[in-house]
Write a protein that holds these residues in place. Structure first.
Motif, PDB file in Angstrom:
ATOM      1  N   GLN A  38       0.816  -1.219   0.000  1.00 30.72           N
ATOM      2  CA  GLN A  38       0.000   0.000   0.000  1.00 30.72           C
ATOM      3  C   GLN A  38       0.847   1.266   0.000  1.00 30.72           C
ATOM      4  N   HIS A  39       1.981   1.218   0.703  1.00 32.92           N
ATOM      5  CA  HIS A  39       2.795   2.431   0.879  1.00 32.92           C
ATOM      6  C   HIS A  39       4.096   2.400   0.076  1.00 32.92           C
ATOM      7  N   ASN A  40       4.284   1.313  -0.686  1.00 30.32           N
ATOM      8  CA  ASN A  40       5.471   1.183  -1.530  1.00 30.32           C
ATOM      9  C   ASN A  40       6.765   1.389  -0.732  1.00 30.32           C
ATOM     10  N   VAL A  41       6.864   0.641   0.375  1.00 33.64           N
ATOM     11  CA  VAL A  41       8.038   0.724   1.240  1.00 33.64           C
ATOM     12  C   VAL A  41       8.568  -0.684   1.513  1.00 33.64           C
ATOM     13  N   SER A  42       9.722  -0.756   2.149  1.00 35.27           N
ATOM     14  CA  SER A  42      10.329  -2.046   2.454  1.00 35.27           C
ATOM     15  C   SER A  42       9.774  -2.630   3.757  1.00 35.27           C
ATOM     16  N   THR A  43      10.057  -3.905   3.965  1.00 32.25           N
ATOM     17  CA  THR A  43       9.676  -4.574   5.204  1.00 32.25           C
ATOM     18  C   THR A  43      10.309  -3.871   6.399  1.00 32.25           C
ATOM     19  N   THR A  44      11.543  -3.429   6.251  1.00 34.11           N
ATOM     20  CA  THR A  44      12.246  -2.737   7.336  1.00 34.11           C
ATOM     21  C   THR A  44      11.511  -1.469   7.745  1.00 34.11           C
ATOM     22  N   VAL A  45      11.023  -0.729   6.774  1.00 31.11           N
ATOM     23  CA  VAL A  45      10.273   0.506   7.055  1.00 31.11           C
ATOM     24  C   VAL A  45       9.007   0.177   7.836  1.00 31.11           C
ATOM     25  N   VAL A  46       8.275  -0.847   7.408  1.00 31.50           N
ATOM     26  CA  VAL A  46       7.040  -1.233   8.094  1.00 31.50           C
ATOM     27  C   VAL A  46       7.347  -1.678   9.517  1.00 31.50           C
ATOM     28  N   ARG A  47       8.346  -2.517   9.693  1.00 31.20           N
ATOM     29  CA  ARG A  47       8.678  -3.017  11.032  1.00 31.20           C
ATOM     30  C   ARG A  47       9.090  -1.885  11.968  1.00 31.20           C
ATOM     31  N   ARG A  48       9.856  -0.943  11.445  1.00 31.81           N
ATOM     32  CA  ARG A  48      10.281   0.184  12.290  1.00 31.81           C
ATOM     33  C   ARG A  48       9.080   1.038  12.694  1.00 31.81           C
ATOM     34  N   ALA A  49       8.172   1.278  11.767  1.00 31.43           N
ATOM     35  CA  ALA A  49       6.974   2.067  12.067  1.00 31.43           C
ATOM     36  C   ALA A  49       6.134   1.373  13.140  1.00 31.43           C
ATOM     37  N   ILE A  50       5.928   0.069  12.988  1.00 27.93           N
ATOM     38  CA  ILE A  50       5.138  -0.689  13.967  1.00 27.93           C
ATOM     39  C   ILE A  50       5.826  -0.664  15.321  1.00 27.93           C
ATOM     40  N   LEU A  51       7.132  -0.833  15.333  1.00 23.44           N
ATOM     41  CA  LEU A  51       7.884  -0.793  16.591  1.00 23.44           C
ATOM     42  C   LEU A  51       7.703   0.547  17.291  1.00 23.44           C
ATOM     43  N   MET A  52       7.768   1.627  16.546  1.00 25.09           N
ATOM     44  CA  MET A  52       7.591   2.957  17.142  1.00 25.09           C
ATOM     45  C   MET A  52       6.188   3.106  17.724  1.00 25.09           C
ATOM     46  N   LEU A  53       5.172   2.626  17.013  1.00 26.33           N
ATOM     47  CA  LEU A  53       3.798   2.704  17.517  1.00 26.33           C
ATOM     48  C   LEU A  53       3.630   1.829  18.761  1.00 26.33           C
ATOM     49  N   GLN A  54       4.311   0.689  18.793  1.00 27.72           N
ATOM     50  CA  GLN A  54       4.257  -0.173  19.981  1.00 27.72           C
ATOM     51  C   GLN A  54       4.916   0.526  21.174  1.00 27.72           C
ATOM     52  N   MET A  55       6.042   1.174  20.942  1.00 29.83           N
ATOM     53  CA  MET A  55       6.754   1.869  22.021  1.00 29.83           C
ATOM     54  C   MET A  55       5.914   3.018  22.578  1.00 29.83           C
ATOM     55  N   GLN A  56       5.073   3.602  21.741  1.00 30.82           N
ATOM     56  CA  GLN A  56       4.208   4.702  22.163  1.00 30.82           C
ATOM     57  C   GLN A  56       2.904   4.197  22.773  1.00 30.82           C
ATOM     58  N   GLY A  57       2.704   2.867  22.771  1.00 32.23           N
ATOM     59  CA  GLY A  57       1.501   2.285  23.360  1.00 32.23           C
ATOM     60  C   GLY A  57       0.266   2.434  22.494  1.00 32.23           C
ATOM     61  N   ILE A  58       0.460   2.735  21.217  1.00 31.86           N
ATOM     62  CA  ILE A  58      -0.668   2.958  20.308  1.00 31.86           C
ATOM     63  C   ILE A  58      -1.177   1.634  19.739  1.00 31.86           C
ATOM     64  N   VAL A  59      -0.261   0.702  19.509  1.00 32.51           N
ATOM     65  CA  VAL A  59      -0.626  -0.630  19.022  1.00 32.51           C
ATOM     66  C   VAL A  59       0.077  -1.666  19.884  1.00 32.51           C
TER      67      VAL A  59
END
Length: 78
Positions: A38-59
């Motif tokens: 959907q966002h035309n990005v790499s797996t690394t980009v997705v994993r980093r984004a998810i990790l940041m959201l997890q660290m913020q308690g959002i997901v």
């Protein structure tokens, strides 16, 4: 002004979907493969984004099931 890294743009996009109510507490986020496509990005980009959201308690990730929008009450309490 410098352009934000792709992972940060994805964090902003997902956070806005959650804040707007498009994604509600308990909803599952799209898979890594779906977000990549959907966002035309790499797996690394997705994993980093998810990790940041997890660290913020959002997901929160549930091993073997996926990543889900955190309950706002739980996120506020942590």
């Amino acid at each position: 002004m410098p352009v934000k890294p792709k992972w940060e743009q994805l964090v902003d996009h997902l956070r806005s979907q959650i804040e707007s109510g498009e994604l509600s507490p308990g909803d599952q986020l799209p898979s890594t493969a779906q977000l990549r496509e959907q966002h035309n990005v790499s797996t690394t980009v997705v994993r980093r984004a998810i990790l940041m959201l997890q660290m913020q308690g959002i997901v929160q990730g549930v091993h073997g099931l996926g990543v889900f929008v955190a309950d706002r009450d739980e996120a506020a309490g942590s």
